[in-house]
Write an enzyme that holds these catalytic residues in place. Structure first.
Site, PDB file in Angstrom:
ATOM      1  N   TYR A  27      40.395 -45.285  97.036  1.00  0.00           N
ATOM      2  CA  TYR A  27      39.677 -44.402  96.078  1.00  0.00           C
ATOM      3  C   TYR A  27      38.538 -43.863  96.733  1.00  0.00           C
ATOM      4  O   TYR A  27      38.105 -43.265  96.847  1.00  0.00           O
ATOM      5  CB  TYR A  27      38.669 -45.478  94.888  1.00  0.00           C
ATOM      6  N   GLU A  28      38.292 -44.603  98.038  1.00  0.00           N
ATOM      7  CA  GLU A  28      37.451 -44.124  98.765  1.00  0.00           C
ATOM      8  C   GLU A  28      37.877 -42.936 100.422  1.00  0.00           C
ATOM      9  O   GLU A  28      37.471 -43.256 101.504  1.00  0.00           O
ATOM     10  CB  GLU A  28      36.424 -45.303  99.466  1.00  0.00           C
ATOM     11  N   GLU A  91      27.533 -55.823  99.799  1.00  0.00           N
ATOM     12  CA  GLU A  91      28.802 -55.082 100.099  1.00  0.00           C
ATOM     13  C   GLU A  91      29.708 -53.939  99.955  1.00  0.00           C
ATOM     14  O   GLU A  91      30.161 -53.005  99.950  1.00  0.00           O
ATOM     15  CB  GLU A  91      29.595 -56.187 101.716  1.00  0.00           C
ATOM     16  N   VAL A  95      34.904 -51.771  90.480  1.00  0.00           N
ATOM     17  CA  VAL A  95      35.164 -51.654  89.226  1.00  0.00           C
ATOM     18  C   VAL A  95      36.890 -51.095  88.856  1.00  0.00           C
ATOM     19  O   VAL A  95      36.735 -49.636  89.529  1.00  0.00           O
ATOM     20  CB  VAL A  95      34.915 -51.378  87.930  1.00  0.00           C
ATOM     21  N   GLY A 101      33.119 -47.754  82.596  1.00  0.00           N
ATOM     22  CA  GLY A 101      31.913 -47.161  81.121  1.00  0.00           C
ATOM     23  C   GLY A 101      32.329 -48.879  80.239  1.00  0.00           C
ATOM     24  O   GLY A 101      31.503 -48.833  79.451  1.00  0.00           O
ATOM     25  N   GLY A 103      30.749 -51.629  81.240  1.00  0.00           N
ATOM     26  CA  GLY A 103      29.507 -52.349  81.427  1.00  0.00           C
ATOM     27  C   GLY A 103      29.706 -53.230  83.055  1.00  0.00           C
ATOM     28  O   GLY A 103      28.823 -54.063  83.267  1.00  0.00           O
ATOM     29  N   GLY A 105      30.359 -52.767  85.912  1.00  0.00           N
ATOM     30  CA  GLY A 105      29.092 -52.415  87.134  1.00  0.00           C
ATOM     31  C   GLY A 105      28.476 -52.472  87.331  1.00  0.00           C
ATOM     32  O   GLY A 105      27.217 -53.382  87.903  1.00  0.00           O
ATOM     33  N   TYR A 139      23.803 -45.641  89.817  1.00  0.00           N
ATOM     34  CA  TYR A 139      23.278 -46.522  91.170  1.00  0.00           C
ATOM     35  C   TYR A 139      21.755 -45.984  90.812  1.00  0.00           C
ATOM     36  O   TYR A 139      20.546 -46.768  89.986  1.00  0.00           O
ATOM     37  CB  TYR A 139      23.017 -46.518  92.044  1.00  0.00           C
TER      38      TYR A 139
END
Length: 168
Positions: A27-28, A91, A95, A101, A103, A105, A139
């Site tokens: 993902y990153e 760190e 999910v 979606g 909840g 996270g 966030y």
């Protein structure tokens, strides 16, 4: 209604943790960056004196007969000299895409906030990639604020070794 459960990681979760780490790296946009394997996870997170800790978020099946891991968080405690208190540093939080979606996270973040409060931490911090707009929006919706005056720095093992052995 989806039933979520947050629990501390166990040694039996090492494969799940590695899978989540690998998914997060993809993902990153760093799919080849993961060097850890299950042995590393066992030796660092489940040793006699671990320096990092983790949580698993599970979704209960409709009939309650099974729990499916859908996310994780890895954290450790740091220290603020200005506050004279420990802080909690997140760190990694991840999910699985199909569970976003639900909840998970938010549940992980809230659970960690409570751990920080229970340990009298003065701060709860983490980093997010600048391009990760969904995470930034999430966030901020949870009440987190970006630190605009700080720049993160890092030395990899090669740089540490070179620096540590360099002549003054």
């Amino acid at each position: 209604m989806t039933t979520l459960n947050i629990r501390a990681i166990t040694p039996q979760d090492s494969g799940i943790i590695l899978n989540f780490i690998t998914e997060l790296a993809v993902y990153e946009r760093e799919p080849d960056a993961v060097l850890a394997d299950e042995t590393h996870i066992q030796k660092t997170l489940f040793c006699d004196a671990p320096k990092a800790f983790g949580l698993i978020c599970e979704r209960q099946s409709e009939d309650g007969s099974e729990s499916v891991p859908i996310g994780f968080a890895i954290y450790f405690f740091n220290y603020s000299t200005w506050l004279g208190k420990h802080g909690l540093y997140l760190e990694d939080l991840y999910v699985t895409p199909e569970a976003r979606g639900l909840g998970a996270g938010k549940s992980l973040l809230k659970h960690l906030a409570q751990i920080a409060l229970d340990n009298d931490c003065g701060r709860y911090e983490w980093n997010v990639l600048r391009w990760n707009t969904p995470a930034i929006e999430f966030y901020e919706a949870c009440g987190a604020k970006p630190l605009s005056e700080w720049v993160g720095y890092r030395m990899d093992r090669e740089a540490m070794a070179a620096f540590a052995s360099s002549e003054d």
